[in-house]
Design a protein around this motif. Structure first.
Motif, PDB file in Angstrom:
ATOM      1  N   GLU A  22       8.046  25.132   7.396  1.00  0.00           N
ATOM      2  CA  GLU A  22       6.709  24.534   7.280  1.00  0.00           C
ATOM      3  C   GLU A  22       6.419  24.095   5.838  1.00  0.00           C
ATOM      4  O   GLU A  22       5.847  23.031   5.610  1.00  0.00           O
ATOM      5  N   PHE A  23       6.821  24.914   4.878  1.00  0.00           N
ATOM      6  CA  PHE A  23       6.590  24.601   3.463  1.00  0.00           C
ATOM      7  C   PHE A  23       7.468  23.455   2.967  1.00  0.00           C
ATOM      8  O   PHE A  23       7.189  22.853   1.940  1.00  0.00           O
ATOM      9  N   LEU A  24       8.546  23.149   3.681  1.00  0.00           N
ATOM     10  CA  LEU A  24       9.497  22.124   3.252  1.00  0.00           C
ATOM     11  C   LEU A  24       9.333  20.804   3.994  1.00  0.00           C
ATOM     12  O   LEU A  24       9.835  19.784   3.539  1.00  0.00           O
ATOM     13  N   SER A  25       8.645  20.826   5.126  1.00  0.00           N
ATOM     14  CA  SER A  25       8.649  19.647   5.995  1.00  0.00           C
ATOM     15  C   SER A  25       7.284  19.040   6.286  1.00  0.00           C
ATOM     16  O   SER A  25       7.209  17.981   6.896  1.00  0.00           O
ATOM     17  N   THR A  26       6.208  19.694   5.862  1.00  0.00           N
ATOM     18  CA  THR A  26       4.876  19.171   6.152  1.00  0.00           C
ATOM     19  C   THR A  26       4.140  18.836   4.858  1.00  0.00           C
ATOM     20  O   THR A  26       4.400  19.440   3.810  1.00  0.00           O
ATOM     21  N   ALA A  27       3.216  17.903   4.952  1.00  0.00           N
ATOM     22  CA  ALA A  27       2.426  17.513   3.768  1.00  0.00           C
ATOM     23  C   ALA A  27       1.631  18.701   3.238  1.00  0.00           C
ATOM     24  O   ALA A  27       1.615  18.961   2.036  1.00  0.00           O
ATOM     25  N   SER A  28       1.005  19.459   4.139  1.00  0.00           N
ATOM     26  CA  SER A  28       0.214  20.609   3.685  1.00  0.00           C
ATOM     27  C   SER A  28       1.100  21.672   3.045  1.00  0.00           C
ATOM     28  O   SER A  28       0.735  22.280   2.033  1.00  0.00           O
ATOM     29  N   GLY A  29       2.283  21.897   3.615  1.00  0.00           N
ATOM     30  CA  GLY A  29       3.211  22.869   3.041  1.00  0.00           C
ATOM     31  C   GLY A  29       3.731  22.428   1.684  1.00  0.00           C
ATOM     32  O   GLY A  29       3.774  23.215   0.732  1.00  0.00           O
ATOM     33  N   MET A  30       4.119  21.155   1.578  1.00  0.00           N
ATOM     34  CA  MET A  30       4.648  20.624   0.307  1.00  0.00           C
ATOM     35  C   MET A  30       3.578  20.635  -0.787  1.00  0.00           C
ATOM     36  O   MET A  30       3.876  20.850  -1.949  1.00  0.00           O
ATOM     37  N   GLN A  31       2.320  20.408  -0.391  1.00  0.00           N
ATOM     38  CA  GLN A  31       1.240  20.397  -1.374  1.00  0.00           C
ATOM     39  C   GLN A  31       1.011  21.780  -1.976  1.00  0.00           C
ATOM     40  O   GLN A  31       0.501  21.904  -3.076  1.00  0.00           O
ATOM     41  N   GLU A  32       1.437  22.817  -1.279  1.00  0.00           N
ATOM     42  CA  GLU A  32       1.287  24.183  -1.789  1.00  0.00           C
ATOM     43  C   GLU A  32       2.150  24.448  -3.024  1.00  0.00           C
ATOM     44  O   GLU A  32       1.841  25.321  -3.816  1.00  0.00           O
ATOM     45  N   TRP A  33       3.270  23.713  -3.161  1.00  0.00           N
ATOM     46  CA  TRP A  33       4.213  24.071  -4.233  1.00  0.00           C
ATOM     47  C   TRP A  33       4.921  22.889  -4.882  1.00  0.00           C
ATOM     48  O   TRP A  33       5.348  22.972  -6.018  1.00  0.00           O
ATOM     49  N   PHE A  34       5.077  21.775  -4.185  1.00  0.00           N
ATOM     50  CA  PHE A  34       5.932  20.697  -4.667  1.00  0.00           C
ATOM     51  C   PHE A  34       5.191  19.664  -5.511  1.00  0.00           C
ATOM     52  O   PHE A  34       5.737  19.146  -6.479  1.00  0.00           O
ATOM     53  N   ALA A  35       3.962  19.365  -5.135  1.00  0.00           N
ATOM     54  CA  ALA A  35       3.191  18.340  -5.843  1.00  0.00           C
ATOM     55  C   ALA A  35       1.717  18.717  -5.835  1.00  0.00           C
ATOM     56  O   ALA A  35       1.292  19.557  -5.052  1.00  0.00           O
ATOM     57  N   ASP A  36       0.942  18.068  -6.715  1.00  0.00           N
ATOM     58  CA  ASP A  36      -0.499  18.343  -6.783  1.00  0.00           C
ATOM     59  C   ASP A  36      -1.200  17.918  -5.498  1.00  0.00           C
ATOM     60  O   ASP A  36      -2.112  18.574  -5.021  1.00  0.00           O
ATOM     61  N   LYS A  37      -0.750  16.786  -4.954  1.00  0.00           N
ATOM     62  CA  LYS A  37      -1.343  16.262  -3.723  1.00  0.00           C
ATOM     63  C   LYS A  37      -0.230  15.612  -2.906  1.00  0.00           C
ATOM     64  O   LYS A  37       0.636  14.942  -3.457  1.00  0.00           O
ATOM     65  N   VAL A  38      -0.257  15.839  -1.608  1.00  0.00           N
ATOM     66  CA  VAL A  38       0.753  15.254  -0.717  1.00  0.00           C
ATOM     67  C   VAL A  38       0.061  14.675   0.511  1.00  0.00           C
ATOM     68  O   VAL A  38      -0.722  15.357   1.162  1.00  0.00           O
ATOM     69  N   ASP A  39       0.359  13.412   0.781  1.00  0.00           N
ATOM     70  CA  ASP A  39      -0.132  12.761   2.003  1.00  0.00           C
ATOM     71  C   ASP A  39       1.078  12.296   2.796  1.00  0.00           C
ATOM     72  O   ASP A  39       2.103  11.945   2.214  1.00  0.00           O
ATOM     73  N   GLU A  40       0.923  12.270   4.115  1.00  0.00           N
ATOM     74  CA  GLU A  40       2.025  11.812   4.960  1.00  0.00           C
ATOM     75  C   GLU A  40       1.480  10.862   6.007  1.00  0.00           C
ATOM     76  O   GLU A  40       0.420  11.096   6.586  1.00  0.00           O
ATOM     77  N   ARG A  41       2.181   9.760   6.199  1.00  0.00           N
ATOM     78  CA  ARG A  41       1.816   8.797   7.234  1.00  0.00           C
ATOM     79  C   ARG A  41       3.105   8.223   7.812  1.00  0.00           C
ATOM     80  O   ARG A  41       3.896   7.632   7.088  1.00  0.00           O
ATOM     81  N   ASP A  42       3.314   8.433   9.100  1.00  0.00           N
ATOM     82  CA  ASP A  42       4.493   7.910   9.804  1.00  0.00           C
ATOM     83  C   ASP A  42       5.807   8.284   9.123  1.00  0.00           C
ATOM     84  O   ASP A  42       6.696   7.447   8.968  1.00  0.00           O
ATOM     85  N   GLY A  43       5.924   9.531   8.687  1.00  0.00           N
ATOM     86  CA  GLY A  43       7.165  10.002   8.083  1.00  0.00           C
ATOM     87  C   GLY A  43       7.352   9.627   6.624  1.00  0.00           C
ATOM     88  O   GLY A  43       8.362   9.954   6.023  1.00  0.00           O
ATOM     89  N   VAL A  44       6.372   8.919   6.039  1.00  0.00           N
ATOM     90  CA  VAL A  44       6.440   8.571   4.616  1.00  0.00           C
ATOM     91  C   VAL A  44       5.456   9.469   3.862  1.00  0.00           C
ATOM     92  O   VAL A  44       4.261   9.490   4.161  1.00  0.00           O
ATOM     93  N   PHE A  45       6.005  10.209   2.910  1.00  0.00           N
ATOM     94  CA  PHE A  45       5.203  11.150   2.126  1.00  0.00           C
ATOM     95  C   PHE A  45       4.872  10.536   0.774  1.00  0.00           C
ATOM     96  O   PHE A  45       5.738   9.931   0.135  1.00  0.00           O
ATOM     97  N   THR A  46       3.627  10.700   0.345  1.00  0.00           N
ATOM     98  CA  THR A  46       3.228  10.285  -0.994  1.00  0.00           C
ATOM     99  C   THR A  46       2.947  11.561  -1.780  1.00  0.00           C
ATOM    100  O   THR A  46       2.076  12.351  -1.406  1.00  0.00           O
ATOM    101  N   PHE A  47       3.736  11.768  -2.837  1.00  0.00           N
ATOM    102  CA  PHE A  47       3.613  12.945  -3.693  1.00  0.00           C
ATOM    103  C   PHE A  47       2.925  12.525  -4.985  1.00  0.00           C
ATOM    104  O   PHE A  47       3.355  11.564  -5.621  1.00  0.00           O
ATOM    105  N   SER A  48       1.874  13.243  -5.367  1.00  0.00           N
ATOM    106  CA  SER A  48       1.142  12.904  -6.591  1.00  0.00           C
ATOM    107  C   SER A  48       1.175  14.055  -7.581  1.00  0.00           C
ATOM    108  O   SER A  48       0.977  15.213  -7.209  1.00  0.00           O
ATOM    109  N   TRP A  49       1.457  13.704  -8.835  1.00  0.00           N
ATOM    110  CA  TRP A  49       1.448  14.652  -9.949  1.00  0.00           C
ATOM    111  C   TRP A  49       0.699  14.006 -11.103  1.00  0.00           C
ATOM    112  O   TRP A  49       1.063  12.898 -11.513  1.00  0.00           O
ATOM    113  N   ASN A  50      -0.279  14.683 -11.646  1.00  0.00           N
ATOM    114  CA  ASN A  50      -0.995  14.216 -12.851  1.00  0.00           C
ATOM    115  C   ASN A  50      -1.323  12.727 -12.813  1.00  0.00           C
ATOM    116  O   ASN A  50      -1.102  12.003 -13.774  1.00  0.00           O
ATOM    117  N   GLY A  51      -1.826  12.254 -11.688  1.00  0.00           N
ATOM    118  CA  GLY A  51      -2.261  10.863 -11.612  1.00  0.00           C
ATOM    119  C   GLY A  51      -1.180   9.850 -11.264  1.00  0.00           C
ATOM    120  O   GLY A  51      -1.482   8.700 -10.993  1.00  0.00           O
TER     121      GLY A  51
END
Length: 127
Positions: A22-51
């Motif tokens: 769950e922490f490796l494959s979902t936007a909510s899981g990835m947002q917990e540790w991988f990036a400041d903000k994570v959005d997912e749409r149709d299998g495309v993830f947008t990872f945001s760090w410091n703007g």
């Protein structure tokens, strides 16, 4: 431009493959540790760090086993992957990370992964 090399990192984890996945494959899981903000749409993830943000497509996955992403800006053959394995000897869950970096950057990139994974383990409850 020098060609990037595949490198592999392994981390023993004290949690079930189900929770780890769950922490490796979902936007909510990835947002917990991988990036400041994570959005997912149709299998495309947008990872945001410091703007700044990067997009990656989840190109392959298998429930509780592995998930592979491809950065939008990277050559087709490059990816980063999280694989969940079990040690046959200790029965411990192992997180295997595969990523690409230029040879001279592998050490720095590995240290960045160490930092990120430490944050993941903290979120998992001190694993």
């Amino acid at each position: 431009m020098s060609k990037k090399q595949l490198y592999t990192l392994e981390y023993p984890v004290r949690c079930s493959p189900t929770i780890l996945y769950e922490f490796l494959s979902t936007a909510s899981g990835m947002q917990e540790w991988f990036a400041d903000k994570v959005d997912e749409r149709d299998g495309v993830f947008t990872f945001s760090w410091n703007g700044s943000s990067e997009t990656a497509e989840q190109v392959e996955s298998e429930e509780e086993r592995f998930v592979r992403y491809h950065w939008s800006h990277a050559p087709k053959e490059e990816y980063f992957e999280f694989r969940i394995e079990k040690s046959e000897v200790t029965n411990q869950t192992i997180l295997v990370i595969k990523d690409f970096a230029e040879k001279k950057e592998i050490k720095d990139q590995s240290m960045l992964w160490d930092y990120q994974v430490k944050d993941l383990f903290h979120r998992l409850g001190g694993a």
